[in-house]
Write an enzyme that holds these catalytic residues in place. Structure first.
Site, PDB file in Angstrom:
ATOM      1  N   ASP A  95       0.891  -1.201   0.182  1.00  0.00           N
ATOM      2  CA  ASP A  95      -0.152   0.503   0.360  1.00  0.00           C
ATOM      3  C   ASP A  95       0.841   1.354   0.267  1.00  0.00           C
ATOM      4  O   ASP A  95       2.406   1.684  -0.139  1.00  0.00           O
ATOM      5  CB  ASP A  95      -0.946  -0.233   1.627  1.00  0.00           C
ATOM      6  CG  ASP A  95      -2.230   0.986   1.351  1.00  0.00           C
ATOM      7  OD1 ASP A  95      -2.277   1.818  -0.045  1.00  0.00           O
ATOM      8  OD2 ASP A  95      -2.434   0.834   2.425  1.00  0.00           O
ATOM      9  N   HIS A  96       0.351   2.433   0.136  1.00  0.00           N
ATOM     10  CA  HIS A  96       0.771   4.009   0.151  1.00  0.00           C
ATOM     11  C   HIS A  96       2.009   3.444   0.138  1.00  0.00           C
ATOM     12  O   HIS A  96       2.637   3.526   1.712  1.00  0.00           O
ATOM     13  CB  HIS A  96       0.274   4.700   0.931  1.00  0.00           C
ATOM     14  CG  HIS A  96      -1.306   5.563   0.516  1.00  0.00           C
ATOM     15  ND1 HIS A  96      -1.461   5.736  -0.083  1.00  0.00           N
ATOM     16  CD2 HIS A  96      -2.368   4.717   1.041  1.00  0.00           C
ATOM     17  CE1 HIS A  96      -3.073   6.040   0.157  1.00  0.00           C
ATOM     18  NE2 HIS A  96      -3.306   4.791   0.615  1.00  0.00           N
ATOM     19  N   ASP A 131       2.606   6.085  -4.185  1.00  0.00           N
ATOM     20  CA  ASP A 131       1.733   7.058  -3.376  1.00  0.00           C
ATOM     21  C   ASP A 131       2.386   8.789  -3.577  1.00  0.00           C
ATOM     22  O   ASP A 131       3.665   9.132  -3.167  1.00  0.00           O
ATOM     23  CB  ASP A 131       1.617   7.199  -2.695  1.00  0.00           C
ATOM     24  CG  ASP A 131       0.168   7.729  -1.854  1.00  0.00           C
ATOM     25  OD1 ASP A 131      -0.028   8.931  -2.824  1.00  0.00           O
ATOM     26  OD2 ASP A 131      -0.158   8.259  -0.839  1.00  0.00           O
ATOM     27  N   ASN A 274     -10.038  -0.847  -1.569  1.00  0.00           N
ATOM     28  CA  ASN A 274      -8.970  -0.406  -0.313  1.00  0.00           C
ATOM     29  C   ASN A 274      -9.756  -0.574   1.227  1.00  0.00           C
ATOM     30  O   ASN A 274     -10.211   0.450   1.500  1.00  0.00           O
ATOM     31  CB  ASN A 274      -7.703   0.686   0.438  1.00  0.00           C
ATOM     32  CG  ASN A 274      -6.706   0.413  -0.979  1.00  0.00           C
ATOM     33  OD1 ASN A 274      -7.145  -0.730  -1.692  1.00  0.00           O
ATOM     34  ND2 ASN A 274      -5.811   1.334  -0.384  1.00  0.00           N
ATOM     35  N   THR A 277      -9.535   0.718   8.439  1.00  0.00           N
ATOM     36  CA  THR A 277     -10.469   2.023   8.809  1.00  0.00           C
ATOM     37  C   THR A 277     -11.112   0.389   9.819  1.00  0.00           C
ATOM     38  O   THR A 277     -11.493   0.340  10.852  1.00  0.00           O
ATOM     39  CB  THR A 277     -10.573   2.712   8.882  1.00  0.00           C
ATOM     40  OG1 THR A 277     -10.139   3.476   8.737  1.00  0.00           O
ATOM     41  CG2 THR A 277     -11.845   2.947   9.917  1.00  0.00           C
TER      42      THR A 277
END
Length: 344
Positions: A95-96, A131, A274, A277
């Protein structure tokens, strides 16, 4: 099934585009969360994506090591083995990754996969995210060109972000006043810089009001039509039909989003969403309940010895895994991927 090969991953994404659905991409930080993701995907009969953020990978390496690459490699190794016990296809993604940590994360991971490919093996990961939302668009796309070439050579897909997702992800915060909506000009610049697949396949995380973190329903002001505008820019530039969807879009920051907005985004070419949370909360909630319900057992109070069965981590981690897996099934339902595994 073993972790998806590059060919299977491409087939997964193609089927999602053609079928108007998307795959949940679940952020994982441990063997427990990986097991929860695999369980959820399997019970939904959905293929899916397991991904590790820079912070998640560092956490996965342990407090004494705190090394992003070592953590990502260790988590990937566990996922490769664990996935063999399930009848669905799963891809691994990072991810990022912002500019300041490229040399600590994505670049060395690309090099590891290239070494594997050179030995006749499969890449360790199937896709990586760059990113560049915090740097000017021209610099963002210049770096994307470099990374896309390396990814293509290693049979890996690159994810690129243009625009800014609000909120906070792994300690990197984007203020609400930032450019939260990708412009038509940025879509056009993206095509000019990295093409639409001929230079290597990439996923595009365009922004349309997305916000990382937890927000009440209605407080996230999404404009999925921004994605449609991006597809229209590409259709016009490439001379494609009015119903063509040349961009493979990714939906970031979806917590608190209205279901209708998610469904609308799917019609505009979103094939990956994605989820972090919501699954973090789903994992933690039953642990909290366990602690409250077994207060006198998990603690040694007033000279008592507690209850080993209550403070054995397995007693509450099983509940956490189950709860997270159930939340992942809900994501599969929202994204219409239930029952659509390519392994059938």
């Amino acid at each position: 099934m073993p972790i998806a090969t590059p060919e299977v991953y491409n087939e997964m994404l193609d089927r999602a585009k053609e079928g108007g659905f998307a795959f949940p991409a679940i952020n994982c930080t441990s063997s427990e969360t990986i097991n929860a993701a695999l369980k959820g995907f399997a019970e939904a009969e959905s293929d899916g994506i397991i991904q590790f953020s820079t912070g998640g990978a560092e956490f996965g390496s342990g407090l004494a090591v705190k090394n992003k690459v070592k953590g990502a490699v260790a988590l990937a190794a566990f996922a490769h083995e664990a996935a063999k016990s399930y009848g669905i296809n799963v891809a691994l993604h990072t991810d990022h990754c912002q500019k300041e940590v490229l040399d600590e994360y994505v670049r060395p991971l690309l090099a590891i996969s290239q070494e594997r490919v050179d030995r006749g093996e499969l890449p360790l990961f199937q896709s990586h995210m760059w990113d560049g939302s915090a740097v000017p668009i021209d610099e963002n796309l210049e770096i994307a060109q470099e990374l896309l070439a390396k990814a293509k050579a290693a049979n890996i897909i690159l994810e690129v972000e243009i625009g800014v997702v609000g909120g906070e992800e792994d300690g990197v915060e984007a203020k609400a006043g930032a450019n939260l909506y990708t412009s038509p000009e940025d879509f056009e610049k993206t095509i000019d810089a990295i093409g639409t697949g001929e230079k290597g396949r990439y996923l595009l995380a365009a922004t349309f009001g997305n916000v990382h973190g937890v927000y009440k329903p209605g407080n996230v002001k999404l404009r999925p039509e921004v994605l449609l505008e991006g597809q229209q820019v590409a259709r016009k530039k490439l001379g494609l039909a009015d119903d063509a969807l040349p961009f493979d879009f990714v939906f970031h920051g979806g917590s608190g989003s209205e279901k209708e907005k998610i469904e609308e985004a799917l019609t505009y070419g979103v094939i990956k969403m994605n989820v972090d949370t919501d699954t973090q909360y789903a994992f933690t909630r039953p642990i909290v309940s366990h602690m409250f319900e077994n207060y006198n057992g998990v603690l040694k109070i007033d000279g008592e010895v507690g209850n080993k069965k209550a403070y054995d981590p397995r007693s509450y981690m099983k509940k956490a895994e189950q709860s997270m897996s159930e939340r992942i099934i809900e994501s599969c339902q929202d994204l219409k991927s239930v029952g659509k595994t390519t392994s059938k």
